[in-house]
Write a protein that holds these residues in place. Structure first.
Motif, mmCIF file in Angstrom:
data_model
loop_
_atom_site.group_PDB
_atom_site.id
_atom_site.type_symbol
_atom_site.label_atom_id
_atom_site.label_comp_id
_atom_site.label_asym_id
_atom_site.label_seq_id
_atom_site.Cartn_x
_atom_site.Cartn_y
_atom_site.Cartn_z
ATOM 1 N N THR A 14 44.092 27.216 36.423
ATOM 2 C CA THR A 14 45.689 27.661 35.361
ATOM 3 C C THR A 14 45.180 28.900 35.195
ATOM 4 O O THR A 14 45.713 29.852 36.012
ATOM 5 C CB THR A 14 46.126 27.063 34.927
ATOM 6 N N ALA B 172 43.134 29.437 44.267
ATOM 7 C CA ALA B 172 43.333 29.225 43.082
ATOM 8 C C ALA B 172 44.152 27.431 43.028
ATOM 9 O O ALA B 172 43.747 26.882 42.024
ATOM 10 C CB ALA B 172 43.142 29.597 42.213
ATOM 11 N N GLN B 173 45.455 27.889 43.743
ATOM 12 C CA GLN B 173 46.294 26.756 43.380
ATOM 13 C C GLN B 173 46.127 25.674 44.054
ATOM 14 O O GLN B 173 46.432 23.928 43.964
ATOM 15 C CB GLN B 173 47.788 27.328 43.682
ATOM 16 N N ARG C 79 43.948 33.683 44.847
ATOM 17 C CA ARG C 79 45.130 32.951 44.064
ATOM 18 C C ARG C 79 45.439 31.783 44.281
ATOM 19 O O ARG C 79 46.176 31.063 44.743
ATOM 20 C CB ARG C 79 46.303 34.429 43.868
ATOM 21 N N HIS D 198 43.803 23.675 42.011
ATOM 22 C CA HIS D 198 44.234 23.562 40.576
ATOM 23 C C HIS D 198 45.375 22.223 41.415
ATOM 24 O O HIS D 198 44.599 20.887 40.954
ATOM 25 C CB HIS D 198 44.957 24.114 39.917
ATOM 26 N N ASN E 47 43.755 31.341 37.735
ATOM 27 C CA ASN E 47 45.070 31.862 38.921
ATOM 28 C C ASN E 47 45.522 33.668 38.450
ATOM 29 O O ASN E 47 46.543 33.958 39.819
ATOM 30 C CB ASN E 47 46.124 30.596 38.898
#
Length: 177
Positions: A28, A44-45, A41, A48, A31
């Motif tokens: 989180t 990473a999302q 980004r 997640h 990101n």
């Protein structure tokens, strides 16, 4: 199961969930280091969400294990209030560990995105995107995640207090053999 320790599966699930929670929190904040159009980004999302779904599945497995195998007996040295607080804390941990991924799924759908589990399974949003609702859910998701971290910290401090001050077997029940 022993009356003094959790089963090896329960111990493994406990520590894997702990590592996943830390990793998700790290993703989180990682990101936010990337610009909106940076592919990292989006990666990473995606990670997640995928790890959040993994967490949800493992939480369900942990709850099933807890219901089927139970928990070791609490030490007789614990007061009635300590036992009530311990049970309430565990219930709150399970509730947050379940609620946070559900909020994450709903948040993803309200953003208009599919929920994907490491690219193996993808579930499209069952309703139209709504950015206002998504912002509200994101705030609640974040509040619950921060609450989980605080509760995990208290949980860890309580275990250490039992181990070093009370010198009982609370911590040893969850440590590897």
């Amino acid at each position: 199961m022993s009356a003094t320790a959790y089963s090896p599966i329960q111990k493994t699930l406990h520590w894997v969930l702990f590592i996943l929670v830390l990793a998700l929190y790290g993703l989180t904040y990682g990101n936010s280091l990337f610009q909106r159009d940076d592919p990292n980004r989006a990666l990473a999302q995606w990670l997640h969400i995928s790890f959040g779904l993994l967490l949800a599945g493992l939480v369900i497995w942990r709850v099933v294990m807890r219901l089927s195998r139970g928990a070791p007996n609490l030490p007789p040295s614990m007061t009635g209030m300590e036992k009530v607080l311990a049970k309430a804390a565990h219930l709150a941990l399970y509730a947050l560990l379940f609620t946070i991924p559900v909020l994450g799924i709903v948040l993803t759908w309200f953003r208009g995105d599919s929920v994907s589990f490491f690219g193996l399974l993808s579930v499209p949003a069952p309703f139209s995107p709504d950015r206002d609702i998504a912002r509200s859910i994101k705030a609640i998701h974040g509040l619950c995640a921060n609450g989980l971290l605080i509760l995990v910290g208290i949980h860890a401090l309580a275990a250490l207090w039992h181990h070093f001050v009370r010198k009982d077997d609370i911590l040893k029940r969850m440590l590897p053999n």
